[in-house]
Write an enzyme that holds these catalytic residues in place. Structure first.
Site, PDB file in Angstrom:
ATOM      1  N   HIS A   1       4.506   5.460  11.578  1.00  0.00           N
ATOM      2  CA  HIS A   1       4.032   5.496  10.329  1.00  0.00           C
ATOM      3  C   HIS A   1       3.149   6.641  10.127  1.00  0.00           C
ATOM      4  O   HIS A   1       2.015   6.437  10.025  1.00  0.00           O
ATOM      5  CB  HIS A   1       3.417   4.048  10.092  1.00  0.00           C
ATOM      6  CG  HIS A   1       3.109   3.656   8.595  1.00  0.00           C
ATOM      7  ND1 HIS A   1       3.451   4.656   7.536  1.00  0.00           N
ATOM      8  CD2 HIS A   1       2.914   2.492   7.988  1.00  0.00           C
ATOM      9  CE1 HIS A   1       3.200   4.171   6.527  1.00  0.00           C
ATOM     10  NE2 HIS A   1       2.862   2.779   6.677  1.00  0.00           N
TER      11      HIS A   1
ATOM     12  N   LYS B   1      26.067  -3.786  -0.490  1.00  0.00           N
ATOM     13  CA  LYS B   1      27.323  -3.825  -0.559  1.00  0.00           C
ATOM     14  C   LYS B   1      28.060  -3.210   0.587  1.00  0.00           C
ATOM     15  O   LYS B   1      29.420  -2.961   0.571  1.00  0.00           O
ATOM     16  CB  LYS B   1      28.111  -3.168  -1.868  1.00  0.00           C
ATOM     17  CG  LYS B   1      27.568  -3.583  -3.129  1.00  0.00           C
ATOM     18  CD  LYS B   1      28.110  -3.045  -4.463  1.00  0.00           C
ATOM     19  CE  LYS B   1      26.779  -2.651  -5.175  1.00  0.00           C
ATOM     20  NZ  LYS B   1      27.184  -1.439  -6.075  1.00  0.00           N
TER      21      LYS B   1
ATOM     22  N   ARG C   1      11.112   3.725   3.653  1.00  0.00           N
ATOM     23  CA  ARG C   1      10.705   3.004   4.614  1.00  0.00           C
ATOM     24  C   ARG C   1      12.146   2.353   5.098  1.00  0.00           C
ATOM     25  O   ARG C   1      12.580   1.575   4.223  1.00  0.00           O
ATOM     26  CB  ARG C   1       9.681   1.671   4.031  1.00  0.00           C
ATOM     27  CG  ARG C   1       9.330   0.667   5.144  1.00  0.00           C
ATOM     28  CD  ARG C   1       8.279  -0.033   4.797  1.00  0.00           C
ATOM     29  NE  ARG C   1       7.200   0.470   5.022  1.00  0.00           N
ATOM     30  CZ  ARG C   1       5.649  -0.075   4.800  1.00  0.00           C
ATOM     31  NH1 ARG C   1       5.672  -1.111   4.500  1.00  0.00           N
ATOM     32  NH2 ARG C   1       4.865   0.860   4.972  1.00  0.00           N
TER      33      ARG C   1
ATOM     34  N   ARG D   1       0.517  -1.094  -0.119  1.00  0.00           N
ATOM     35  CA  ARG D   1      -0.152   0.052  -0.032  1.00  0.00           C
ATOM     36  C   ARG D   1       0.675   1.326  -0.170  1.00  0.00           C
ATOM     37  O   ARG D   1       0.498   2.239  -0.834  1.00  0.00           O
ATOM     38  CB  ARG D   1      -0.802   0.155   1.152  1.00  0.00           C
ATOM     39  CG  ARG D   1      -2.189  -0.868   1.203  1.00  0.00           C
ATOM     40  CD  ARG D   1      -2.435  -1.402   2.508  1.00  0.00           C
ATOM     41  NE  ARG D   1      -1.476  -2.164   2.785  1.00  0.00           N
ATOM     42  CZ  ARG D   1      -1.650  -3.547   2.586  1.00  0.00           C
ATOM     43  NH1 ARG D   1      -2.857  -4.022   1.594  1.00  0.00           N
ATOM     44  NH2 ARG D   1      -0.985  -4.547   2.607  1.00  0.00           N
ATOM     45  N   THR D   2       1.837   1.453   0.855  1.00  0.00           N
ATOM     46  CA  THR D   2       2.477   2.776   1.169  1.00  0.00           C
ATOM     47  C   THR D   2       3.140   2.917  -0.255  1.00  0.00           C
ATOM     48  O   THR D   2       3.158   3.952  -0.779  1.00  0.00           O
ATOM     49  CB  THR D   2       3.339   2.486   2.361  1.00  0.00           C
ATOM     50  OG1 THR D   2       2.567   2.060   3.464  1.00  0.00           O
ATOM     51  CG2 THR D   2       3.838   4.044   2.824  1.00  0.00           C
TER      52      THR D   2
HETATM   53  N1   CP Z   1      -0.499  -0.049   5.945  1.00  0.00           N
HETATM   54  C1   CP Z   1       0.716  -0.565   5.280  1.00  0.00           C
HETATM   55  O1   CP Z   1       1.749   0.200   5.532  1.00  0.00           O
HETATM   56  O2   CP Z   1       0.911  -1.300   4.225  1.00  0.00           O
HETATM   57  P1   CP Z   1       2.086  -1.926   3.411  1.00  0.00           P
HETATM   58  O3   CP Z   1       3.009  -2.393   4.404  1.00  0.00           O
HETATM   59  O4   CP Z   1       1.558  -2.821   2.301  1.00  0.00           O
HETATM   60  O5   CP Z   1       2.739  -0.611   2.791  1.00  0.00           O
END
Ligand code: CP
Length: 311
Positions: free
Chosen positions: A131, A82, A103, A52-53
């Site tokens: 998040h 590396k 991320r 999603r993100t």
């Molecule tokens: N909700 C969420 O962060 O989903 P993903 O890990 O798929 O990005």
């Protein structure tokens, strides 16, 4: 015109900025596509898996006319493999783009990256940390469902000690929406962290902790379910993980739990789901997790606009 200088955590937002995020997200929801960010480049750099993100940020950038550069699985296919440090990678990548969506597998990754980046960094999840863009889309979803963000009881359920989405949502509710009640529902091994609970207490938020979901369900306007974060348990913790999985079975959202919930309540989940919400729940009008995921597109379009073009 103001510009948002990246997104690192929930606490950075003031009320005025949150209102702008929600207003611009609603505008984005009505708009199909635009060339507002034509000529801008977003780098997506994901050291952990995401559906999603990552894809909603990339779709958001495309819908606004911008372009995306990315590395497939940064742990394996960026120069991290590396031995390159996050700091060096960010120094280099920030010379190629106008914003970085990151991320990272360790808490504090986005804050570290921002120190070395020439462009705004957006935290797309940092280990067990936060998040914040998920919290924004969660609040946007709640606001759309109830027309307000106050006077609600929100039950956060599941693996609260490892879940970054519930941490970010708690901080955001705690800082700005004091007229709500939060119920943390989890097995004893995965209770919400003391740092979040202290933050809520210092902001005079009415919160409580329980392991009885059936007692919490009739009070809740929002049940915010989460999965057990398998990736946060170390190899040596496999016995604890198995125990948590077993205990978590009684926290599942299913037909029996729906029967206890208010008729106008909603069920949310940041997704991905494993077994903690039965598939039969998807047919219930209170199930909002797929709409929630779709709202991520509009909120992330709004954030990219606010960062790259201003508001
Ligand atoms: N909700 C969420 O962060 O989903 P993903 O890990 O798929 O990005």
């Amino acid at each position: 015109m103001k510009k948002l200088n990246g997104v690192i955590d929930s606490q950075q937002f003031d009320q005025e900025t949150l209102n702008s995020v929600f207003r611009i997200s609603a505008d984005m929801e009505k708009m199909q596509s635009h060339d507002l960010l034509k000529g801008k480049i977003m780098a997506s750099l994901f050291y952990e898996p995401s559906t999603r993100t990552r894809l909603s940020f990339e779709a958001a950038m495309c819908r606004l006319g911008g372009q995306v550069i990315s590395t497939e699985n940064a742990q394996q296919f960026s120069s991290k493999a590396k031995g390159e440090s996050l700091e060096d990678s960010i120094r280099v990548i920030s010379g190629y783009c106008d914003t970085i969506v990151l991320r990272y597998h360790k808490e504090g990754g986005a804050a570290r990256a921002q120190q070395f980046s020439k462009v705004p960094v957006i935290n797309a999840g940092d280990g067990k940390g936060q998040h914040p863009t998920q919290a924004l889309l969660d609040l946007y979803t709640i606001k759309k469902s109830f027309g307000k963000l106050s006077g609600l009881t929100v039950a956060m359920v599941g693996d609260l000690s490892n879940g970054r989405t519930v941490r970010s949502l708690s901080y955001m509710l705690g800082k700005h929406y004091s007229d709500n009640k939060i119920i943390f529902v989890s097995p004893k091994q995965t209770r919400m962290g003391e740092d979040v609970k202290q933050y809520l207490t210092s902001h005079k938020i009415n919160w409580e902790e329980t392991d009885n979901l059936k007692a919490a369900a009739p009070q809740a306007d929002v049940i915010y379910q989460t999965r057990v974060q398998r990736e946060r348990f170390q190899d040596g913790d496999s016995a604890v993980y198995e125990q948590v999985i077993k205990e978590s079975e009684r926290f599942n959202v299913n037909g029996e739990l729906l029967a206890l919930m208010k008729k106008d309540s909603i069920v949310m989940h940041p997704l991905p789901r494993v077994t903690e919400i039965s598939y039969s729940v998807d047919q219930d009008p209170r199930a909002r997790y797929f709409e929630q995921a779709e709202n991520g597109l509009f909120v992330r379009m709004a954030l990219l606009k606010m960062i790259l073009s201003g508001y």
